[in-house]
Motif scaffolding. Structure first.
Motif, PDB file in Angstrom:
ATOM      1  N   THR A  68     -44.552 -42.887  28.368  1.00  9.42           N
ATOM      2  CA  THR A  68     -45.975 -42.282  28.871  1.00  9.42           C
ATOM      3  C   THR A  68     -45.952 -40.931  28.447  1.00  9.42           C
ATOM      4  O   THR A  68     -47.260 -40.472  27.591  1.00  9.42           O
ATOM      5  CB  THR A  68     -46.191 -42.103  29.948  1.00  9.42           C
ATOM      6  N   GLU A  69     -44.879 -40.426  27.418  1.00  8.79           N
ATOM      7  CA  GLU A  69     -45.062 -38.844  26.734  1.00  8.79           C
ATOM      8  C   GLU A  69     -45.215 -39.233  25.480  1.00  8.79           C
ATOM      9  O   GLU A  69     -46.725 -38.185  24.759  1.00  8.79           O
ATOM     10  CB  GLU A  69     -43.655 -37.977  26.996  1.00  8.79           C
ATOM     11  N   LYS A  70     -45.847 -40.325  25.019  1.00 10.36           N
ATOM     12  CA  LYS A  70     -45.326 -40.513  23.125  1.00 10.36           C
ATOM     13  C   LYS A  70     -46.952 -40.883  23.015  1.00 10.36           C
ATOM     14  O   LYS A  70     -47.742 -40.305  22.491  1.00 10.36           O
ATOM     15  CB  LYS A  70     -44.771 -41.183  22.349  1.00 10.36           C
TER      16      LYS A  70
ATOM     17  N   THR B 236     -31.968 -51.571  35.770  1.00 14.12           N
ATOM     18  CA  THR B 236     -32.439 -52.426  34.640  1.00 14.12           C
ATOM     19  C   THR B 236     -34.106 -51.075  35.209  1.00 14.12           C
ATOM     20  O   THR B 236     -34.696 -51.350  35.123  1.00 14.12           O
ATOM     21  CB  THR B 236     -32.718 -53.722  35.556  1.00 14.12           C
ATOM     22  N   ALA B 237     -33.369 -50.934  36.853  1.00 14.56           N
ATOM     23  CA  ALA B 237     -35.332 -50.176  37.150  1.00 14.56           C
ATOM     24  C   ALA B 237     -34.700 -48.886  36.080  1.00 14.56           C
ATOM     25  O   ALA B 237     -36.151 -48.344  36.447  1.00 14.56           O
ATOM     26  CB  ALA B 237     -34.720 -49.888  38.678  1.00 14.56           C
ATOM     27  N   PHE B 238     -33.170 -48.300  36.567  1.00 14.79           N
ATOM     28  CA  PHE B 238     -33.578 -47.008  35.111  1.00 14.79           C
ATOM     29  C   PHE B 238     -33.902 -46.998  34.334  1.00 14.79           C
ATOM     30  O   PHE B 238     -35.093 -46.190  33.716  1.00 14.79           O
ATOM     31  CB  PHE B 238     -32.517 -46.185  35.176  1.00 14.79           C
ATOM     32  N   ALA B 239     -33.165 -48.166  33.363  1.00  7.33           N
ATOM     33  CA  ALA B 239     -33.764 -48.499  32.014  1.00  7.33           C
ATOM     34  C   ALA B 239     -35.700 -48.521  31.996  1.00  7.33           C
ATOM     35  O   ALA B 239     -36.030 -47.755  31.341  1.00  7.33           O
ATOM     36  CB  ALA B 239     -33.417 -49.946  31.316  1.00  7.33           C
ATOM     37  N   GLN B 240     -36.396 -49.503  32.861  1.00  7.69           N
ATOM     38  CA  GLN B 240     -37.626 -49.928  32.946  1.00  7.69           C
ATOM     39  C   GLN B 240     -38.100 -48.323  33.448  1.00  7.69           C
ATOM     40  O   GLN B 240     -39.091 -47.605  32.557  1.00  7.69           O
ATOM     41  CB  GLN B 240     -38.482 -49.978  34.122  1.00  7.69           C
ATOM     42  N   THR B 241     -38.171 -47.340  33.430  1.00 10.14           N
ATOM     43  CA  THR B 241     -38.833 -46.164  34.688  1.00 10.14           C
ATOM     44  C   THR B 241     -38.257 -45.012  32.994  1.00 10.14           C
ATOM     45  O   THR B 241     -39.285 -44.506  32.568  1.00 10.14           O
ATOM     46  CB  THR B 241     -37.792 -45.491  35.220  1.00 10.14           C
ATOM     47  N   ALA B 242     -37.022 -45.266  32.112  1.00 15.21           N
ATOM     48  CA  ALA B 242     -36.995 -44.638  30.707  1.00 15.21           C
ATOM     49  C   ALA B 242     -37.704 -44.915  30.115  1.00 15.21           C
ATOM     50  O   ALA B 242     -38.479 -43.858  29.061  1.00 15.21           O
ATOM     51  CB  ALA B 242     -35.478 -44.583  30.598  1.00 15.21           C
ATOM     52  N   TYR B 243     -37.698 -46.333  29.903  1.00 11.33           N
ATOM     53  CA  TYR B 243     -38.944 -46.376  28.635  1.00 11.33           C
ATOM     54  C   TYR B 243     -40.307 -46.371  28.818  1.00 11.33           C
ATOM     55  O   TYR B 243     -41.068 -45.340  28.436  1.00 11.33           O
ATOM     56  CB  TYR B 243     -38.728 -48.330  28.735  1.00 11.33           C
TER      57      TYR B 243
ATOM     58  N   ASN C 208     -43.003 -42.392  13.908  1.00  7.38           N
ATOM     59  CA  ASN C 208     -41.754 -43.116  13.691  1.00  7.38           C
ATOM     60  C   ASN C 208     -41.031 -42.758  15.335  1.00  7.38           C
ATOM     61  O   ASN C 208     -39.910 -43.399  15.629  1.00  7.38           O
ATOM     62  CB  ASN C 208     -40.942 -41.765  12.897  1.00  7.38           C
ATOM     63  N   ASP C 209     -41.269 -41.881  16.667  1.00  4.06           N
ATOM     64  CA  ASP C 209     -41.325 -42.112  17.297  1.00  4.06           C
ATOM     65  C   ASP C 209     -41.079 -43.147  18.371  1.00  4.06           C
ATOM     66  O   ASP C 209     -40.361 -43.695  18.590  1.00  4.06           O
ATOM     67  CB  ASP C 209     -41.891 -40.600  18.404  1.00  4.06           C
ATOM     68  N   PHE C 210     -42.066 -43.388  18.246  1.00  6.07           N
ATOM     69  CA  PHE C 210     -42.658 -45.803  18.712  1.00  6.07           C
ATOM     70  C   PHE C 210     -41.959 -46.615  17.881  1.00  6.07           C
ATOM     71  O   PHE C 210     -41.407 -47.631  18.629  1.00  6.07           O
ATOM     72  CB  PHE C 210     -44.305 -46.401  18.037  1.00  6.07           C
ATOM     73  N   ASP C 211     -41.497 -46.129  16.897  1.00 10.94           N
ATOM     74  CA  ASP C 211     -40.603 -47.147  15.683  1.00 10.94           C
ATOM     75  C   ASP C 211     -39.205 -47.260  16.447  1.00 10.94           C
ATOM     76  O   ASP C 211     -38.630 -48.270  17.036  1.00 10.94           O
ATOM     77  CB  ASP C 211     -40.779 -47.123  15.067  1.00 10.94           C
ATOM     78  N   ARG C 212     -38.334 -45.879  16.844  1.00 12.59           N
ATOM     79  CA  ARG C 212     -37.509 -45.957  17.571  1.00 12.59           C
ATOM     80  C   ARG C 212     -37.165 -46.558  18.914  1.00 12.59           C
ATOM     81  O   ARG C 212     -36.763 -47.102  19.705  1.00 12.59           O
ATOM     82  CB  ARG C 212     -37.021 -44.179  17.665  1.00 12.59           C
ATOM     83  N   ILE C 213     -38.514 -45.970  19.978  1.00 10.03           N
ATOM     84  CA  ILE C 213     -38.852 -47.098  21.004  1.00 10.03           C
ATOM     85  C   ILE C 213     -38.402 -48.803  21.036  1.00 10.03           C
ATOM     86  O   ILE C 213     -37.913 -48.937  21.796  1.00 10.03           O
ATOM     87  CB  ILE C 213     -39.942 -45.944  21.794  1.00 10.03           C
ATOM     88  N   GLY C 214     -39.532 -48.792  19.809  1.00  2.00           N
ATOM     89  CA  GLY C 214     -39.244 -50.175  19.659  1.00  2.00           C
ATOM     90  C   GLY C 214     -38.231 -50.819  19.434  1.00  2.00           C
ATOM     91  O   GLY C 214     -37.805 -51.777  19.953  1.00  2.00           O
ATOM     92  N   LYS C 215     -37.221 -49.994  19.286  1.00  2.00           N
ATOM     93  CA  LYS C 215     -36.055 -50.765  18.543  1.00  2.00           C
ATOM     94  C   LYS C 215     -34.905 -50.831  19.910  1.00  2.00           C
ATOM     95  O   LYS C 215     -34.289 -51.256  19.829  1.00  2.00           O
ATOM     96  CB  LYS C 215     -35.436 -49.839  17.198  1.00  2.00           C
ATOM     97  N   LYS C 216     -35.164 -49.997  20.688  1.00  7.98           N
ATOM     98  CA  LYS C 216     -33.982 -50.178  21.606  1.00  7.98           C
ATOM     99  C   LYS C 216     -34.805 -51.323  22.764  1.00  7.98           C
ATOM    100  O   LYS C 216     -34.489 -51.743  23.334  1.00  7.98           O
ATOM    101  CB  LYS C 216     -34.742 -48.635  22.310  1.00  7.98           C
ATOM    102  N   GLU C 217     -36.179 -51.314  22.278  1.00  5.62           N
ATOM    103  CA  GLU C 217     -36.833 -52.036  23.533  1.00  5.62           C
ATOM    104  C   GLU C 217     -37.420 -53.740  22.900  1.00  5.62           C
ATOM    105  O   GLU C 217     -38.720 -53.357  22.975  1.00  5.62           O
ATOM    106  CB  GLU C 217     -37.821 -51.267  24.056  1.00  5.62           C
TER     107      GLU C 217
ATOM    108  N   LYS D  84     -54.680 -53.068  31.858  1.00  4.00           N
ATOM    109  CA  LYS D  84     -53.767 -53.812  32.514  1.00  4.00           C
ATOM    110  C   LYS D  84     -52.706 -53.024  33.018  1.00  4.00           C
ATOM    111  O   LYS D  84     -52.182 -53.548  34.026  1.00  4.00           O
ATOM    112  CB  LYS D  84     -53.226 -55.271  31.895  1.00  4.00           C
ATOM    113  N   SER D  85     -52.299 -51.702  32.582  1.00 10.35           N
ATOM    114  CA  SER D  85     -50.786 -50.685  32.994  1.00 10.35           C
ATOM    115  C   SER D  85     -51.659 -49.401  32.370  1.00 10.35           C
ATOM    116  O   SER D  85     -52.319 -49.636  31.741  1.00 10.35           O
ATOM    117  CB  SER D  85     -49.241 -51.345  32.731  1.00 10.35           C
ATOM    118  N   ALA D  86     -50.833 -48.592  33.442  1.00 11.41           N
ATOM    119  CA  ALA D  86     -50.897 -47.774  32.642  1.00 11.41           C
ATOM    120  C   ALA D  86     -50.300 -47.251  30.931  1.00 11.41           C
ATOM    121  O   ALA D  86     -50.759 -46.272  30.725  1.00 11.41           O
ATOM    122  CB  ALA D  86     -49.853 -46.834  33.367  1.00 11.41           C
ATOM    123  N   LEU D  87     -49.458 -48.459  30.529  1.00 11.01           N
ATOM    124  CA  LEU D  87     -49.163 -47.714  29.617  1.00 11.01           C
ATOM    125  C   LEU D  87     -49.984 -48.774  28.032  1.00 11.01           C
ATOM    126  O   LEU D  87     -49.752 -48.806  27.097  1.00 11.01           O
ATOM    127  CB  LEU D  87     -47.557 -48.339  28.962  1.00 11.01           C
ATOM    128  N   ASP D  88     -50.784 -49.530  28.976  1.00  5.67           N
ATOM    129  CA  ASP D  88     -51.734 -50.502  27.958  1.00  5.67           C
ATOM    130  C   ASP D  88     -53.230 -49.123  27.214  1.00  5.67           C
ATOM    131  O   ASP D  88     -52.951 -48.445  28.090  1.00  5.67           O
ATOM    132  CB  ASP D  88     -52.596 -51.526  28.316  1.00  5.67           C
TER     133      ASP D  88
END
Length: 216
Positions: A28-30, A16-23, A48-57, A195-199
């Motif tokens: 962060t990169e995108k 779980t921690a690995f998956a969160q870190t990968a996400y 398109n890149d964000f779309d691919r991430i969203g389909k996984k998460e 709220k977070s580094a990704l927000d």
């Protein structure tokens, strides 16, 4: 048995921690690329890149949010270039991703309502005279909702400043007043904490740009 159960639990926690870190790493990169994109093609690739991430998460709302934002930026590039042909299609894509973001548990999110405002503004620009009472009104409604949900949000102040700056004076706009509003938005950016580094944390550079242009 307890030893094996404990080991299994630790493995699950590690995965779980690995998956969160990968996400988080991918996001962060995108997100960082939003600043460097220039062309409509750049923003399409990023969407398109964000779309691919969203389909996984599928439980995360931010990939869909940023895909929508990338489409808005694509539409803004095309608008500046005088290419209004695809703005309706682009706005439709924005709404699709914002619906997905809301369905991930973000029904009352000011950031989403603000992007809905921006999508309606894109549609209005296809034919401002004909669409002001429809898409223009929808844009105003979404902006009011966003401001009610998060009045301290600097991006709301930024978009209000944009509207004032770019609206012709005969319709109530003012470049001078717009600059003052950009300054107010910048003050909000200086004190606002996401709220977070990704927000969402975009917009400060734009406020600084318009303020700097006024001093030249």
């Amino acid at each position: 048995m307890k030893k094996y159960l404990l080991s299994f639990a630790l493995v699950l926690m590690s995965l779980t921690a690995f998956a969160q870190t990968a996400y988080e790493k991918a996001m962060t990169e995108k997100i960082a690329k939003l600043e460097s994109c220039k062309s409509s093609e750049d923003f399409q690739t990023l969407a398109n890149d964000f779309d691919r991430i969203g389909k996984k998460e599928t439980t995360q709302w931010l990939p869909s949010y940023y895909a929508a934002f990338a489409y808005i930026q694509k539409g803004r590039v095309q608008m500046r270039e005088g290419n209004m042909i695809e703005l309706d299609i682009i706005a439709g894509q924005v709404e699709k991703y914002l619906d997905a973001a809301e369905n991930a548990g973000q029904k009352n999110n000011a950031e989403i309502h603000l992007l809905r405002k921006m999508a309606s503004s894109l549609k209005m620009m296809v034919n401002p005279q004909q669409r002001f009472m429809t898409d223009g009104a929808k844009a105003g409604e979404q902006l009011k909702i966003a401001e009610k949900l998060d009045p301290a949000n600097p991006r709301i102040a930024l978009i209000k400043a944009e509207d004032t700056y770019f609206t012709p004076e005969q319709y109530g706009g003012s470049k001078t007043k717009g600059i003052e509003m950009f300054k107010q938005a910048l003050e909000k950016f200086n004190s606002y904490q996401p709220k977070s580094a990704l927000d969402p944390n975009w917009g400060k550079g734009e406020a600084q740009y318009f303020i700097s242009q006024a001093t030249k």
